[in-house]
Design a protein around this motif. Structure first.
Motif, mmCIF file in Angstrom:
data_model
loop_
_atom_site.group_PDB
_atom_site.id
_atom_site.type_symbol
_atom_site.label_atom_id
_atom_site.label_comp_id
_atom_site.label_asym_id
_atom_site.label_seq_id
_atom_site.Cartn_x
_atom_site.Cartn_y
_atom_site.Cartn_z
ATOM 1 N N GLY A 179 -8.524 -0.839 6.793
ATOM 2 C CA GLY A 179 -8.397 -0.478 8.347
ATOM 3 C C GLY A 179 -9.156 -1.687 8.920
ATOM 4 O O GLY A 179 -9.090 -1.908 9.873
ATOM 5 N N LEU A 180 -10.402 -2.040 8.102
ATOM 6 C CA LEU A 180 -11.161 -2.873 9.106
ATOM 7 C C LEU A 180 -10.752 -4.337 8.839
ATOM 8 O O LEU A 180 -10.793 -5.051 10.205
ATOM 9 N N LYS A 181 -9.896 -4.963 8.107
ATOM 10 C CA LYS A 181 -9.109 -5.939 8.147
ATOM 11 C C LYS A 181 -8.049 -6.060 9.195
ATOM 12 O O LYS A 181 -8.139 -6.850 9.946
ATOM 13 N N ASP A 182 -7.344 -4.970 9.481
ATOM 14 C CA ASP A 182 -6.452 -4.941 10.330
ATOM 15 C C ASP A 182 -7.102 -4.716 11.604
ATOM 16 O O ASP A 182 -6.614 -5.426 12.612
ATOM 17 N N LEU A 183 -8.263 -4.387 11.955
ATOM 18 C CA LEU A 183 -8.768 -4.187 13.178
ATOM 19 C C LEU A 183 -9.223 -5.563 13.589
ATOM 20 O O LEU A 183 -9.079 -5.957 14.991
#
Length: 239
Positions: A179-183
């Motif tokens: 999720g952090l990478k997508d953000l």
């Protein structure tokens, strides 16, 4: 006023940068099909009088002793070749363009014109799309530059829309690695997930000093933060 365009290229014998780049691409990237490289500096000038541009063309944009200058376009080689142009990202400071604008202002005593600079690479030989992708990744740093169009713009004036509101990112401390990478990808941030993952675990904002050191305890104008221990020890040693 219309946009003027010119190209400057080092004469044979002075093209040290081009010959060095050709060797690097062949040796480091293994592109044996590359037969040679030519490098041209492209300049677009706006808000400038024709006579001022003509004077700057052989003084600011080039050195007549070592450069060939071409107006609007450059001689296209008949042999197989590929063209790659690289320019600074919008909003990124361009030292070459800014220096040219200042020099023209000082040389002619006029208002500073708008200048845009790009570097054009002529890659000689029959190259595959895979070869060109390797060269693009080698020459273009996506943090500060991008592949440029070969079309001449109608104007160099840029208009930027003022955002209605500034987005607030909430809940990122609870995201997992995916999720952090997508953000980060959605926001277009040029940072890795390593510093943000540390922030996510601790729940504290990242240091404005980019991880150099973080002051502990309250900080006010009357009581500035103490320097790191290693700096204090070093200062005492120097005394």
């Amino acid at each position: 006023m219309s946009v003027f365009r010119c190209y400057s290229e080092k004469k044979p014998g002075f093209d040290v940068e081009a010959r060095g780049l050709c060797g690097q691409l062949r040796e480091q990237l293994g592109i044996d099909a590359l037969e040679g490289v030519r490098i041209l500096n492209r300049y677009d000038a706006d808000r400038i009088a024709p006579e001022v541009y003509e004077a700057a063309k052989t003084v600011v944009f080039s050195e007549p002793q070592v450069d060939d200058v071409y107006d609007e376009t450059f001689p296209v080689p008949e042999a197989p070749h590929s063209v790659l142009a690289v320019e600074a990202l919008p909003g990124q400071f361009d030292q070459r363009a800014d220096s040219c604008a200042q020099c023209i202002q000082l040389q002619s005593g006029v208002d500073r014109p708008l200048i845009a600079a790009a570097k054009v690479y002529l890659l000689m030989g029959t190259l595959t799309e895979g070869d060109l992708d390797k060269i693009r990744h080698y020459l273009i740093n996506p943090v500060e530059s991008r592949e440029a169009s070969m079309d001449k713009p109608a104007t160099l004036e840029q208009e930027h829309e003022t955002p209605d509101s500034v987005a607030v990112v909430e809940g990122f401390t609870g995201l997992d690695e995916a999720g952090l990478k997508d953000l980060l990808d959605s926001l277009g941030l040029a940072i890795s997930s390593r510093p943000t993952s540390g922030t996510r675990r601790s729940g504290t904002p990242p240091s404005p000093r980019c991880g150099w050191w973080t002051p502990t305890g309250p900080t006010t104008a009357a009581t500035p933060p103490s320097p790191p221990t290693w700096m204090t020890s070093r200062s005492m040693t120097q005394r």
